[in-house]
Design a protein around this motif. Sequence first.
Motif, mmCIF file in Angstrom:
data_model
loop_
_atom_site.group_PDB
_atom_site.id
_atom_site.type_symbol
_atom_site.label_atom_id
_atom_site.label_comp_id
_atom_site.label_asym_id
_atom_site.label_seq_id
_atom_site.Cartn_x
_atom_site.Cartn_y
_atom_site.Cartn_z
ATOM 1 N N GLY A 154 0.776 -1.226 -0.017
ATOM 2 C CA GLY A 154 -0.015 0.023 -0.023
ATOM 3 C C GLY A 154 0.923 1.281 0.045
ATOM 4 O O GLY A 154 0.177 2.416 0.146
ATOM 5 N N GLN A 155 2.235 1.177 -0.186
ATOM 6 C CA GLN A 155 2.838 2.196 0.050
ATOM 7 C C GLN A 155 3.274 2.779 -1.517
ATOM 8 O O GLN A 155 3.403 2.209 -2.385
ATOM 9 C CB GLN A 155 4.203 2.065 0.634
ATOM 10 C CG GLN A 155 4.314 1.379 1.959
ATOM 11 C CD GLN A 155 4.021 2.601 2.709
ATOM 12 O OE1 GLN A 155 4.184 3.884 2.561
ATOM 13 N NE2 GLN A 155 3.657 2.279 4.000
ATOM 14 N N PRO A 156 3.208 4.144 -1.718
ATOM 15 C CA PRO A 156 3.255 4.796 -3.066
ATOM 16 C C PRO A 156 4.653 5.024 -3.326
ATOM 17 O O PRO A 156 5.655 4.912 -2.702
ATOM 18 C CB PRO A 156 2.842 6.236 -2.740
ATOM 19 C CG PRO A 156 3.150 6.629 -1.420
ATOM 20 C CD PRO A 156 3.026 5.098 -0.801
ATOM 21 N N TYR A 157 5.086 5.014 -4.654
ATOM 22 C CA TYR A 157 6.202 5.174 -5.175
ATOM 23 C C TYR A 157 5.905 5.644 -6.922
ATOM 24 O O TYR A 157 4.979 5.393 -7.175
ATOM 25 C CB TYR A 157 7.323 3.864 -5.293
ATOM 26 C CG TYR A 157 6.551 2.737 -6.123
ATOM 27 C CD1 TYR A 157 7.311 2.766 -7.556
ATOM 28 C CD2 TYR A 157 5.600 2.014 -6.138
ATOM 29 C CE1 TYR A 157 6.772 1.601 -8.375
ATOM 30 C CE2 TYR A 157 5.306 0.694 -6.866
ATOM 31 C CZ TYR A 157 5.907 0.650 -7.978
ATOM 32 O OH TYR A 157 5.428 -0.266 -8.805
ATOM 33 N N THR A 158 7.185 6.127 -7.397
ATOM 34 C CA THR A 158 7.025 6.738 -8.605
ATOM 35 C C THR A 158 8.079 6.213 -9.533
ATOM 36 O O THR A 158 9.236 6.239 -9.156
ATOM 37 C CB THR A 158 7.208 8.270 -8.612
ATOM 38 O OG1 THR A 158 6.073 8.898 -7.821
ATOM 39 C CG2 THR A 158 6.865 8.988 -10.130
ATOM 40 N N ALA A 159 7.645 5.751 -10.767
ATOM 41 C CA ALA A 159 8.680 5.301 -11.658
ATOM 42 C C ALA A 159 8.183 5.559 -13.254
ATOM 43 O O ALA A 159 7.116 6.112 -13.348
ATOM 44 C CB ALA A 159 8.546 3.753 -11.628
ATOM 45 N N ASN A 160 9.046 5.098 -14.023
ATOM 46 C CA ASN A 160 9.180 5.551 -15.446
ATOM 47 C C ASN A 160 8.802 4.104 -15.890
ATOM 48 O O ASN A 160 9.573 3.029 -15.791
ATOM 49 C CB ASN A 160 10.433 6.109 -16.213
ATOM 50 C CG ASN A 160 10.778 7.503 -15.628
ATOM 51 O OD1 ASN A 160 11.402 7.746 -14.710
ATOM 52 N ND2 ASN A 160 10.175 8.352 -16.376
ATOM 53 N N ILE A 161 7.587 3.731 -16.282
ATOM 54 C CA ILE A 161 7.064 2.486 -16.535
ATOM 55 C C ILE A 161 7.381 1.850 -18.010
ATOM 56 O O ILE A 161 7.022 0.734 -18.267
ATOM 57 C CB ILE A 161 5.604 2.512 -16.219
ATOM 58 C CG1 ILE A 161 4.681 3.356 -17.090
ATOM 59 C CG2 ILE A 161 5.446 2.721 -14.609
ATOM 60 C CD1 ILE A 161 3.191 3.015 -16.928
ATOM 61 N N GLY A 162 7.920 2.712 -19.217
ATOM 62 C CA GLY A 162 7.963 2.272 -20.313
ATOM 63 C C GLY A 162 7.359 3.247 -21.428
ATOM 64 O O GLY A 162 7.240 4.515 -21.124
ATOM 65 N N ASN A 163 7.072 2.981 -22.493
ATOM 66 C CA ASN A 163 6.588 3.603 -23.725
ATOM 67 C C ASN A 163 5.168 3.070 -24.168
ATOM 68 O O ASN A 163 4.877 1.955 -23.702
ATOM 69 C CB ASN A 163 7.577 3.285 -24.859
ATOM 70 C CG ASN A 163 9.100 3.792 -24.451
ATOM 71 O OD1 ASN A 163 9.134 4.940 -23.568
ATOM 72 N ND2 ASN A 163 9.885 2.978 -25.146
#
Length: 794
Positions: free
Chosen positions: A627-636
């Motif tokens: 349930g913890q948030p995170y931010t990422a670049n997930i692709g194209n």
Amino acid sequence: MARGGSFHQKMGPPLAKALFAALLTSLFVVPALARRSDVAVSIGQTTLAVAIPLLARQCGCDIVSVEPGVGQVKASSVVGSMTIETALRKLLARTGYRAITVGEGNYRIVAATIYHSQHHPRRATEAPSRPSPDLVVTASKQFIPLMRYPGTIIAVSDLPDSNDAVRAPSIDELSRVTPMLQNTALGDGRNKTFIRGIADSSFNGATQSTASTYFGDVQLGYSGPGPGLRLHDVRSVEVMEGPQGTLYGAGSIGGIIRITPNPVVLDRVEGSVAGGISQTVRGAPGYDLSGMINVPLVNDRIGLRAVAYRQRIGGYIDANDRSDINGMNISGGRVELRADLLDGWIATLGGLTQTIGAAGAQYAERPAGPLHQYAIVPQPFSNRIRLGRLVLNKNWDNGMQFTSATGVVGIRSADVYDATGSPGTFGRAIYDDGRTDLLISQETRLSQSFGGGLSWLVGFTLVYDRNAESRALGMVDTPADIIGVTNVTKTASVFGEVTIPLLPNLSITAGNRTTRARTDGEPSINPRQTDFAHGRSSFRFDPTLAMSWLLSPNVAIYGRLQSGFRPSGLAVARGIGRVADFDSDTIRMAEVGFRLQRRGQIGIALTTAISYAHWSAIQADLINRRGQPYTANIGNADIYALEGTADWVPVVGLNTTLSFLYTQNRVDGPIAQTSVRANRRLPITPPFAANLQVGYRWDGRNGFGYRLAATGRYVGRSVLGSGDFLDISQGRYTVIDLVGSVHAGKATLSLGIDNLTNARANRFSFGNPFTFFRRDQMTPLQPLTVRVGMSFTL
């Protein structure tokens, strides 16, 4: 042309001197006196085509207009003794036209800024069938006629006004009007809005919004969810689809939403009050109240306009022994002061505020029931927005326009979630997520529009944004602080655009924005690792290339190439006490479209467009299995879209509008690869969505009339997010709304029914991150709701 009087008589040589003196007087003296002295004016309500020559005869002057559409625009009545300038100002008030002097005693009526567009889905409140004059796209920051604008734009120009007893919608509810808009469903003040399927994530976090919202010329928010602003006393909302990097800069990768409020009226007092009561099936009652007052402080020079409102939305979700927990209170207001300064300069100073509060979340859990959840601890939410703006405008008779807009926006929000049973907690526990955002923006630009399609625009923009997140997790009374992040972003950019007619009906548009951006991130407490960058800088070029071909006065085709980006930043990472960088993402889009404009009171208007976009290094705010948030670049992702709107008026008063959006997209990245192929999609946006609206309006004598309308909307299946943890189905439902109103004089009575069939469906599969791992959360449609409203105007 409408001319004043003329005379003819035979004169001999003895009268030569008298004739010469009379000629001088008619050329120089009489016009000067006519402009400075009062004349008796008596013009009733009629069209501009009738009123212009009538005023010319009464004033003894020349007034000419070659603008198309003046025969279809209603003018205000003007009665009394006044100067010609005052009479013209009153006659043309709120018509979209203005008068300019073209010599002694001569005037020309020209188009001013008009806040409409032909690609205009209508709400179910009415079915307007009156044609518009030549339409101008104001969100283009230039006086570009719609038929020459090389892009896809939606204009919702029939929002509730001072004569409407229908409840004003919020920005989020605009997705009910057009399928080209989509949004999450956490609740007003917590929702994210997307345009034409450019959707990054269903969760709120550190990334900049994909759709930028503007209140007039001032940016309303930067990152996180939208403010859920109620659209009281608003003249129109324009939605520019696709990335708008050249005109609007970072963050507008999906498009922009521009809200245009009703302007301050300087020559008369206006006012209105409206209210209503509502009841939801198996839920709590609600109410709404609003009022507007417009007061000239110095006649024709300085005026004040104020708006205030309060609304209670009845809840319908239960949790254990608590009923209707998702009820919501919304209150706000707006004040604007306008001053017409010397030599045509106009200054507008204004501010707005809005506060939203809710006692609980509006999700349900399937095992508990369609309108129930298991939450043990209350999950309140609050959001507050404050905005101040100063806008300075100057319009020259040669079509040149100067605009300087400065804005300061402060947003504060707080979410509380039931975290009972989450790792590291004992007993009743909560997760408290607080966010603050300070946005300061300044834009100055100069533009000029000529006849035949030639126009240009230059300007610069400065933006400062400080976004801070504070988090706490633990026992209800004593949660412990955990790591959060503060990002400070500074951007400076210069931009320009020019439209050149290659042929009388064929023009090209080219432009570019050069941006220097820097983001500095700082954790709220010392993180466990040090492998992150505190600051990053970027240098960007965002060009535009477009064409518009006017095949006939009411038929055009257009094409556009455009790009946009969002800057990098720092965010909370997976695991406790960790942070991580995320990279900038970029989008490039190409579209072609066709536009048919209705040229009479009856007929069909049509807009359709096909587009392709490539989105690289997509930024997304996500949650992990704890349930913890995170931010990422997930692709194209590659995004294909086909959209259309047909607006048909078979007879005066009857209106039918059909709009649809068909999209296909595919996400390619490590997280998306864990899903089955059919679920490797961008979130929220279904492959197909459509709206159908049918309405009839009749206006009789003595101010009596009525309106009836029905709206049906279909939303197809979408997924909550990318990857096998988030690819939960949602959507696939149809909703029907009805509304009717009767107006008599200055009073209006309305009856509205939302969700007529009391349909049940899951419109959003998320509510609480700490119990999400069960994959049984849903956000139900609001059950059948009936509202009775009434309004009065001064």
